[in-house]
Design a protein around this motif. Structure first.
Motif, PDB file in Angstrom:
ATOM      1  N   ALA A 176      39.419  40.948  52.433  1.00  0.00           N
ATOM      2  CA  ALA A 176      39.207  40.844  51.111  1.00  0.00           C
ATOM      3  C   ALA A 176      38.557  42.151  50.306  1.00  0.00           C
ATOM      4  O   ALA A 176      38.049  42.329  49.433  1.00  0.00           O
ATOM      5  N   CYS A 177      38.576  43.212  51.375  1.00  0.00           N
ATOM      6  CA  CYS A 177      38.028  44.520  51.300  1.00  0.00           C
ATOM      7  C   CYS A 177      38.812  45.485  50.242  1.00  0.00           C
ATOM      8  O   CYS A 177      40.250  45.508  50.353  1.00  0.00           O
ATOM      9  N   SER A 178      38.082  46.147  49.526  1.00  0.00           N
ATOM     10  CA  SER A 178      38.995  47.166  48.722  1.00  0.00           C
ATOM     11  C   SER A 178      39.126  48.448  49.724  1.00  0.00           C
ATOM     12  O   SER A 178      38.538  48.857  50.678  1.00  0.00           O
TER      13      SER A 178
ATOM     14  N   ALA B 194      34.056  43.900  47.813  1.00  0.00           N
ATOM     15  CA  ALA B 194      34.815  42.857  47.544  1.00  0.00           C
ATOM     16  C   ALA B 194      36.071  43.148  46.395  1.00  0.00           C
ATOM     17  O   ALA B 194      35.392  43.671  45.411  1.00  0.00           O
ATOM     18  N   LYS B 195      37.186  43.029  46.743  1.00  0.00           N
ATOM     19  CA  LYS B 195      38.077  43.338  45.604  1.00  0.00           C
ATOM     20  C   LYS B 195      37.716  42.627  44.297  1.00  0.00           C
ATOM     21  O   LYS B 195      37.929  43.198  43.274  1.00  0.00           O
ATOM     22  N   HIS B 196      37.427  41.365  44.532  1.00  0.00           N
ATOM     23  CA  HIS B 196      37.158  40.711  43.204  1.00  0.00           C
ATOM     24  C   HIS B 196      35.980  41.172  42.509  1.00  0.00           C
ATOM     25  O   HIS B 196      35.787  41.265  41.201  1.00  0.00           O
ATOM     26  N   TYR B 197      34.956  41.943  43.249  1.00  0.00           N
ATOM     27  CA  TYR B 197      33.828  42.376  42.524  1.00  0.00           C
ATOM     28  C   TYR B 197      34.137  43.660  41.974  1.00  0.00           C
ATOM     29  O   TYR B 197      33.866  43.889  40.579  1.00  0.00           O
ATOM     30  N   VAL B 198      35.104  44.330  42.254  1.00  0.00           N
ATOM     31  CA  VAL B 198      35.533  45.661  41.627  1.00  0.00           C
ATOM     32  C   VAL B 198      36.522  45.423  40.419  1.00  0.00           C
ATOM     33  O   VAL B 198      36.231  45.941  39.329  1.00  0.00           O
ATOM     34  N   LEU B 199      37.210  44.121  40.438  1.00  0.00           N
ATOM     35  CA  LEU B 199      37.903  43.747  39.352  1.00  0.00           C
ATOM     36  C   LEU B 199      37.164  43.269  38.129  1.00  0.00           C
ATOM     37  O   LEU B 199      37.455  43.611  37.063  1.00  0.00           O
ATOM     38  N   CYS B 200      36.146  42.470  38.733  1.00  0.00           N
ATOM     39  CA  CYS B 200      34.949  41.972  37.788  1.00  0.00           C
ATOM     40  C   CYS B 200      34.484  43.311  37.034  1.00  0.00           C
ATOM     41  O   CYS B 200      34.169  43.164  35.698  1.00  0.00           O
ATOM     42  N   VAL B 201      34.007  44.155  37.863  1.00  0.00           N
ATOM     43  CA  VAL B 201      33.294  45.453  36.926  1.00  0.00           C
ATOM     44  C   VAL B 201      34.243  46.052  36.326  1.00  0.00           C
ATOM     45  O   VAL B 201      33.775  46.459  34.946  1.00  0.00           O
ATOM     46  N   VAL B 202      35.567  46.427  36.668  1.00  0.00           N
ATOM     47  CA  VAL B 202      36.216  47.142  35.440  1.00  0.00           C
ATOM     48  C   VAL B 202      36.566  46.310  34.368  1.00  0.00           C
ATOM     49  O   VAL B 202      37.021  46.785  33.290  1.00  0.00           O
ATOM     50  N   THR B 203      36.852  45.163  34.598  1.00  0.00           N
ATOM     51  CA  THR B 203      37.372  44.132  33.587  1.00  0.00           C
ATOM     52  C   THR B 203      36.222  44.143  32.516  1.00  0.00           C
ATOM     53  O   THR B 203      36.258  44.276  31.267  1.00  0.00           O
ATOM     54  N   ILE B 204      34.883  44.085  32.909  1.00  0.00           N
ATOM     55  CA  ILE B 204      33.648  43.997  32.079  1.00  0.00           C
ATOM     56  C   ILE B 204      33.653  45.257  31.255  1.00  0.00           C
ATOM     57  O   ILE B 204      33.670  45.223  29.996  1.00  0.00           O
ATOM     58  N   PHE B 205      33.715  46.426  31.881  1.00  0.00           N
ATOM     59  CA  PHE B 205      33.679  47.866  31.480  1.00  0.00           C
ATOM     60  C   PHE B 205      34.981  47.981  30.342  1.00  0.00           C
ATOM     61  O   PHE B 205      34.557  48.555  28.906  1.00  0.00           O
ATOM     62  N   SER B 206      36.083  47.336  30.802  1.00  0.00           N
ATOM     63  CA  SER B 206      37.271  47.576  29.613  1.00  0.00           C
ATOM     64  C   SER B 206      36.853  46.753  28.380  1.00  0.00           C
ATOM     65  O   SER B 206      37.279  46.970  27.100  1.00  0.00           O
TER      66      SER B 206
ATOM     67  N   ALA C  45      40.184  56.802  36.660  1.00  0.00           N
ATOM     68  CA  ALA C  45      39.603  56.095  37.813  1.00  0.00           C
ATOM     69  C   ALA C  45      39.502  54.549  37.604  1.00  0.00           C
ATOM     70  O   ALA C  45      39.729  53.771  38.692  1.00  0.00           O
ATOM     71  N   PHE C  46      39.423  53.892  36.549  1.00  0.00           N
ATOM     72  CA  PHE C  46      39.843  52.408  36.193  1.00  0.00           C
ATOM     73  C   PHE C  46      40.892  52.173  36.639  1.00  0.00           C
ATOM     74  O   PHE C  46      41.193  51.118  37.314  1.00  0.00           O
ATOM     75  N   SER C  47      42.022  52.874  36.255  1.00  0.00           N
ATOM     76  CA  SER C  47      43.264  52.770  36.856  1.00  0.00           C
ATOM     77  C   SER C  47      43.489  52.386  38.217  1.00  0.00           C
ATOM     78  O   SER C  47      44.028  51.764  38.714  1.00  0.00           O
ATOM     79  N   ILE C  48      42.811  53.453  38.969  1.00  0.00           N
ATOM     80  CA  ILE C  48      42.959  53.583  40.534  1.00  0.00           C
ATOM     81  C   ILE C  48      42.196  52.140  40.937  1.00  0.00           C
ATOM     82  O   ILE C  48      42.656  51.679  41.726  1.00  0.00           O
ATOM     83  N   LEU C  49      41.086  51.705  40.420  1.00  0.00           N
ATOM     84  CA  LEU C  49      40.566  50.756  40.981  1.00  0.00           C
ATOM     85  C   LEU C  49      41.327  49.369  40.616  1.00  0.00           C
ATOM     86  O   LEU C  49      41.246  48.513  41.228  1.00  0.00           O
ATOM     87  N   LEU C  50      42.026  49.191  39.398  1.00  0.00           N
ATOM     88  CA  LEU C  50      42.927  47.999  39.317  1.00  0.00           C
ATOM     89  C   LEU C  50      44.114  48.031  40.291  1.00  0.00           C
ATOM     90  O   LEU C  50      44.406  47.077  40.381  1.00  0.00           O
ATOM     91  N   LEU C  51      44.513  49.310  40.413  1.00  0.00           N
ATOM     92  CA  LEU C  51      45.641  49.384  41.394  1.00  0.00           C
ATOM     93  C   LEU C  51      45.084  48.951  42.702  1.00  0.00           C
ATOM     94  O   LEU C  51      45.859  48.154  43.612  1.00  0.00           O
ATOM     95  N   ASP C  52      43.841  49.404  43.100  1.00  0.00           N
ATOM     96  CA  ASP C  52      43.416  48.877  44.534  1.00  0.00           C
ATOM     97  C   ASP C  52      43.243  47.429  44.532  1.00  0.00           C
ATOM     98  O   ASP C  52      43.793  47.027  45.324  1.00  0.00           O
ATOM     99  N   TYR C  53      42.989  46.833  43.356  1.00  0.00           N
ATOM    100  CA  TYR C  53      42.977  45.369  43.445  1.00  0.00           C
ATOM    101  C   TYR C  53      44.416  44.749  43.576  1.00  0.00           C
ATOM    102  O   TYR C  53      44.711  43.691  44.340  1.00  0.00           O
ATOM    103  N   ALA C  54      45.527  45.378  43.162  1.00  0.00           N
ATOM    104  CA  ALA C  54      46.952  44.920  43.087  1.00  0.00           C
ATOM    105  C   ALA C  54      47.241  45.283  44.580  1.00  0.00           C
ATOM    106  O   ALA C  54      48.322  44.276  44.903  1.00  0.00           O
TER     107      ALA C  54
END
Length: 353
Positions: free
Chosen positions: A178-180, A187-199, A249-258
């Motif tokens: 589950a790691c980024s 956790a990937k889900h944490y990174v996705l959550c943060v980027v989603t909130i900021f977006s 940077a946000f795009s990289i983090l979203l790509l990291d989740y996918a």
């Protein structure tokens, strides 16, 4: 849960996660890497100095103690801390990374997330203030300063909680799958959550500014004055620069989740995208001082005093009398001499901020 926290001081845990998520570990301090690190540290020192000058200017001059300047000072504080956090991140990267314990790693990365969160919430607070002052045609007086301070304090509290969630338990220790890839202990889900909130927050800010511009364009001259439009242009530039700097940077983090583990090579170069994002903290003070003559004069005052002081010492050493230096006039006398209004140029005026 107890076993999870027991891993926080395990010196081998960080290396285990990096070995799992990354194909190669760049731990050797090559000459190019050392030059890049030195450049980043110099850049971050410039960020700290710039934002410190802005904070000193806002604090020492009473005419900057309005709602907008409180929010801009809060944004400058978050940028200053971001520069310090990135210095620490740079010094603790490379070969030092694998010698960190998980709790040290969480502190290193969490500080960057906290300052980023504070910047986003500061931009939101500025947008809300502009919407209240212009679209709702309401004024912020001195009696509202307590509410402004509470709003700033709440934004930092939320930022601390959001950036501290991984060290509180939302991480991938014990769950390597589950790691980024970019942040191997997150956790990937944490990174996705943060980027989603900021977006979502950034989209809300854009919507607020669109509504403000619609109100200003359709209002009478007392609302759509030149100072009001200048202020809107300034805060829009600040928002635009933030989006431009942080979007990669946000795009990289979203790509990291996918992307599955070790399937996207570009994720191994994510540090370049975050280094580019750091330019936002360098550009913000430039925007403030470029758009406001009053703030620019106040920010440059310490540098002018230092130049004059060194000039006097130089003439004394050389024995030349030179011209007698006149004492510095107060801010109000300077403004009278330059025929400038007593309120800050782009932040005060018809809106009554």
């Amino acid at each position: 849960m107890g076993s999870l926290y027991s891993e926080y001081l395990n010196p081998n845990k960080v290396q285990e996660h990096y070995n799992y998520t990354k194909e190669t570990l760049e731990t050797q301090q090559t000459s190019s890497r050392q030059v890049a690190s030195a450049f980043i540290i110099i850049l971050c020192c410039a960020i700290v100095v710039e934002n410190l000058l802005v904070l000193i200017a806002v604090a020492r001059n009473s005419k900057f103690h309005s709602a907008m300047y409180l929010f801009l000072g809060n944004l400058a504080a978050s940028d200053l801390l971001a520069g310090m956090a990135f210095v620490a991140n740079t010094l603790l990267s490379g070969s030092v990374t694998l010698r960190l314990t998980p709790v040290q790693w969480f502190a290193r990365e969490g500080s960057a997330f906290i300052t980023l969160s504070a910047s986003v919430f500061s931009l939101l607070a500025i947008a809300i203030e502009r919407h209240v002052a212009i679209a709702k045609v309401k004024l912020y007086g001195s009696d509202k300063s307590c509410r402004m301070l509470l709003l700033i304090g709440a934004s930092w509290l939320i930022s601390l909680v959001l950036g501290g969630l991984p060290i509180l338990g939302w991480n991938c220790l014990g769950h390597l799958e589950a790691c980024s890839t970019v942040l191997p202990l997150y956790a990937k889900h944490y990174v996705l959550c943060v980027v989603t909130i900021f977006s979502i927050i950034l989209l809300a800010i854009v919507a607020l500014y669109v509504r403000i511009y619609c109100v200003v364009r359709s209002s009478h001259a007392d609302v759509a004055g030149p100072q009001t439009l200048a202020l809107l242009k300034t805060v829009t530039i600040v928002l635009g620069v933030f989006i431009v700097c942080w979007l990669p940077a946000f795009s990289i983090l979203l790509l990291d989740y996918a992307c599955p583990i070790r399937s996207c090579a570009i994720l191994y170069k994510a540090h370049y995208f975050f280094a580019f994002a750091t330019l936002n903290s360098l550009l913000n003070p430039v925007i403030y001082t470029w758009r406001s003559r009053d703030l620019r004069r106040e920010v440059l005052r310490p540098l002018q005093c230092w130049r004059r002081g060194t000039g006097v010492q130089g003439r004394r050493r050389s024995g030349t009398p030179g011209h007698r230096l006149l004492p510095l006039r107060s801010s109000s006398s300077l403004e009278r001499g330059m025929h400038m209004p007593t309120s800050p140029t782009f932040l005060e005026g018809n809106t009554g901020v």
